[in-house]
Design an enzyme around this catalytic site. Structure first.
Site, PDB file in Angstrom:
ATOM      1  N   HIS A 206       0.828  -1.206   0.000  1.00  0.00           N
ATOM      2  CA  HIS A 206       0.000   0.000   0.000  1.00  0.00           C
ATOM      3  C   HIS A 206       0.868   1.264   0.000  1.00  0.00           C
ATOM      4  CE1 HIS A 206      -3.446  -2.558   1.796  1.00  0.00           C
ATOM      5  NE2 HIS A 206      -3.299  -2.729   0.505  1.00  0.00           N
ATOM      6  N   HIS A 327     -10.365  -3.305  -6.160  1.00  0.00           N
ATOM      7  CA  HIS A 327      -9.939  -4.446  -6.968  1.00  0.00           C
ATOM      8  C   HIS A 327      -9.987  -5.764  -6.192  1.00  0.00           C
ATOM      9  CE1 HIS A 327      -5.862  -2.352  -6.101  1.00  0.00           C
ATOM     10  NE2 HIS A 327      -5.999  -3.300  -5.203  1.00  0.00           N
ATOM     11  N   SER A 383       2.237   4.352 -13.492  1.00  0.00           N
ATOM     12  CA  SER A 383       0.883   3.870 -13.239  1.00  0.00           C
ATOM     13  C   SER A 383       0.040   4.317 -14.423  1.00  0.00           C
ATOM     14  CB  SER A 383       0.330   4.448 -11.942  1.00  0.00           C
ATOM     15  OG  SER A 383       1.058   3.978 -10.834  1.00  0.00           O
ATOM     16  N   HIS A 400      -5.174  -5.123 -12.260  1.00  0.00           N
ATOM     17  CA  HIS A 400      -5.182  -4.231 -11.088  1.00  0.00           C
ATOM     18  C   HIS A 400      -3.800  -3.696 -10.745  1.00  0.00           C
ATOM     19  CE1 HIS A 400      -3.240  -7.259  -8.684  1.00  0.00           C
ATOM     20  NE2 HIS A 400      -3.530  -6.683  -7.539  1.00  0.00           N
ATOM     21  N   LYS A 476       5.334   5.104   1.605  1.00  0.00           N
ATOM     22  CA  LYS A 476       5.186   3.660   1.542  1.00  0.00           C
ATOM     23  C   LYS A 476       4.819   3.126   2.912  1.00  0.00           C
ATOM     24  CE  LYS A 476       5.798  -0.315  -0.181  1.00  0.00           C
ATOM     25  NZ  LYS A 476       5.078  -0.704   1.012  1.00  0.00           N
TER      26      LYS A 476
END
Lengths: 477, 149
Positions: A206, A327, A383, A400, A476
């Site tokens: 994440h 997702h 991304s 995803h 992070k």
């Protein structure tokens, strides 16, 4: 169900595994020649075949180009069951992190305006975003009743409590809250785990990234989405934290107990399931929807913290939500199967819903264009923003992310966190990380090439590229 | 992949972490079930924390799992480590596990505050039943679990 599965070419970047043994439907894998060697020797394809044995499954057990070995379901798996044909719901088909997902916030500012402030902005984000163990949360819930309100109303409740604006709700999947959420089905341990984590990033893969729009691929759709080259945006990737994990853990155990009563046998205990219409199936879907609402509220609370960090460092908190999409979720959706309209329970485990233009469930101002599909790359890489298009293959689903090729363990043995940090900073990416090993475990070399994954999605007709985003700073977990 | 953890080259008791593309797999072994369970819990902590015995604030928290299949007892104890980390911000550093008269296990664990250990990686959040295994083989106990981080 071991042994090398036999793949047969079935179209552009499309491979078929014929139904054998207990499989009720074939497996369909979307993969390019480049990606195929990274996939075909994995247990992931055995898992595609295992999913094909689920009662009520229709059409195929699908695998997205970013597929990798999960538990029970592969990560990157899509499976739909016929609700009125004794179809099942499987918590393993949603995953532990219920409604893990991505939202993308668009700044009116260009990178040239943000660049002088980027270190201050990243420091402020680092200070405001709780990451890792025992770091607290953005939102301190008043009491248990407020947790219930979050489970019922998701990001709508977060916005009502001042963690956002009405426009955020409109641009969130399900308008911020899944209907049919049943907070009473969320167990006590799950509630306790969720009580102190609302508005926190957690750990693992994440992150919150500050990004810049590097390339516009489809100018018309990009304009409709409000994307322009050089624009700054913020991507938030996280889920329902400990609460969602506990809901999944509790239900897998319960369903293992109830499967015998329903006459269901599965090849992997993590595929435990129950008919959608059974008490166990309904209980799970109610708890899952509640956990999903927690996930949306979590991303909403983090959004508020990000806006404050922007206000304090770059002078404006304006960050417009392009879209928020999960997702990891199971949803009841209508799809045409064998020429008949059917209500399906669509499991997307590490796969993104990708509704095409004119779909009734899209926000009014996006309906003519199609649903934004947000695809985070591995740390430090691009991304993508895609858009749902065409016939909506695999029940309107797309990839995803990049998808792992290497375990966390292996990555942390090969790459040192501090080395990676210096490398990323050398490429102009400011890094704020909870732990050095956590950083190493997410090294780009541990993932597939996201450019290839996304291009494969496009060639296979799953979704269409709109824009590519480049990271300039990452927080992070 | 074999259905049993490969711990044949290890004697006595111990644990190790094994690669798994999704997340992290742990293996543990011991001379009896209780020892094997304690090693599995220690392995789980090793995923995310560097443990030192001299951390300043220490508490003892009870552990218990009711009688059920061995894998369910394993899951219950591993989930306890995850739960105290999530809810109390606590990291277990020592485990005492013993067989209970009812066929389950009981014991306790010494925990320290998360701020007093070195956190070296993402904290596990769930235990999967995929490739889960626990049992006695040739007089030794061994187990394997895939954990979600």
């Amino acid at each position: 169900m071991s042994g090398p599965p036999r793949l047969r070419a079935a179209g552009p970047d499309r491979w078929r595994i014929e139904a054998t043994g207990a499989m009720r439907v074939p497996g369909i894998l979307f993969a390019s020649d480049v990606l195929l060697p990274q996939i075909s020797d994995e247990e992931a394809l055995d898992q595609v075949m295992n999913v094909a044995t689920l009662p009520g499954i229709v059409e195929a057990s699908y695998a997205m180009p970013d597929i990798h070995w999960g538990y029970g379901f592969p990560i990157g798996g899509v499976a739909a069951t016929d609700v009125d044909g004794d179809g099942v719901v499987s918590p393993g088909g949603v995953g532990f992190d219920i409604s893990c997902g991505v939202r993308l916030l668009l700044s009116p500012m260009g990178i040239e305006e943000i660049a002088p402030h980027i270190e201050a902005l990243m420091d402020e984000l680092d200070a405001r975003i709780p990451t890792g163990l025992g770091a607290g949360a953005v939102w301190e819930l008043a009491d248990d009743d407020e947790l219930t309100a979050v489970l019922r109303d998701g990001s709508r409740h977060a916005v009502a409590r001042g963690f956002g604006v009405e426009a955020d709700v409109a641009r969130c999947e399900d308008s911020g809250a899944m209907p049919d959420a049943d907070p009473a089905m969320v167990g006590e341990r799950a509630r306790r785990r969720g009580a102190g984590q609302l508005g926190s990033l957690g750990s693992g893969n994440h992150f919150i990234e500050v990004q810049v729009v590097e390339e516009i691929v489809d100018a018309s759709v990009a304009e409709s989405f409000g994307l322009r080259r050089g624009q700054v945006c913020v991507m938030i990737h996280c889920g329902s934290r400990g609460l969602g994990h506990q809901v999944c853990s509790d239900t897998v155990k319960d369903m293992q107990g109830s499967m015998r009563r329903h006459g269901i046998v599965v090849p992997d205990p993590q595929l435990a399931c129950a008919p959608v219409r059974s008490p166990e199936g309904r209980a799970y879907l109610g708890a899952m929807a509640a956990a999903a609402n927690y996930g949306r509220a979590n991303r909403q609370a983090l959004t508020a913290a990000v806006r404050r960090a922007f206000a304090d460092t770059v002078g404006t908190d304006r960050l417009d939500l392009l879209y928020d999409v999960s997702h990891n979720l199971a949803k009841l959706e209508w799809h045409d199967v064998d020429g008949r309209r059917r209500l399906l329970c669509v499991h997307r485990k590490g796969a993104t819903r990708a509704f095409p233009p004119e779909h009734a469930d899209l926000p009014d101002d996006l309906r003519a264009v199609g649903q934004p599909v947000l695809v985070p790359g591995s740390m430090g890489t691009s991304s993508y923003v895609l858009v749902g298009r065409g016939a909506g293959d695999a029940f309107s689903s797309a990839c995803h992310g990049a998808g792992r090729t290497m375990s966390r363990h292996a990555a942390s043995r090969i790459v040192r966190g501090e080395t990676l940090r210096h490398e990323l900073e050398g490429r102009g990416i400011a890094v704020r990380a909870a732990s050095a090993r956590g950083l190493a475990e997410e090294a780009p070399m541990a993932y597939k090439d996201v450019d290839e994954v996304v291009a494969t999605c496009e060639r296979a007709g799953l979704a269409h590229r709109v824009a590519r985003l480049r990271p300039v700073g990452v927080v992070k977990g | 992949m074999s259905r049993e953890p490969d711990t044949s080259h290890h004697a006595g008791r111990g644990h190790r972490l094994v690669a798994h593309t999704a997340d992290c797999m742990l293996e543990a072994w011991g001379e009896n079930r209780a020892a094997c369970l304690a090693e599995a819990m220690a392995a789980l902590v090793e995923v995310f924390a560097e443990v030192h015995d001299d951390a300043p604030t220490q508490r003892v928290m009870p552990l218990a799992a009711t009688a059920s299949a061995d894998v369910d007892v394993l899951v219950a104890l591993l989930e306890e480590v995850i739960y105290v980390a999530d809810v109390f911000g606590a990291v277990p550093v020592r485990f005492h596990v013993a067989e209970a008269e009812d066929g389950g296990v009981a014991g306790d664990m010494v925990v320290v505050d998360a701020g007093d250990v070195e956190l070296i990686g993402p904290v596990p959040k769930a235990v999967s039943y995929h490739h889960l295994d626990m049992g006695e083989h040739d007089g030794r106990w061994s187990c394997r679990a895939v954990v979600d981080v």
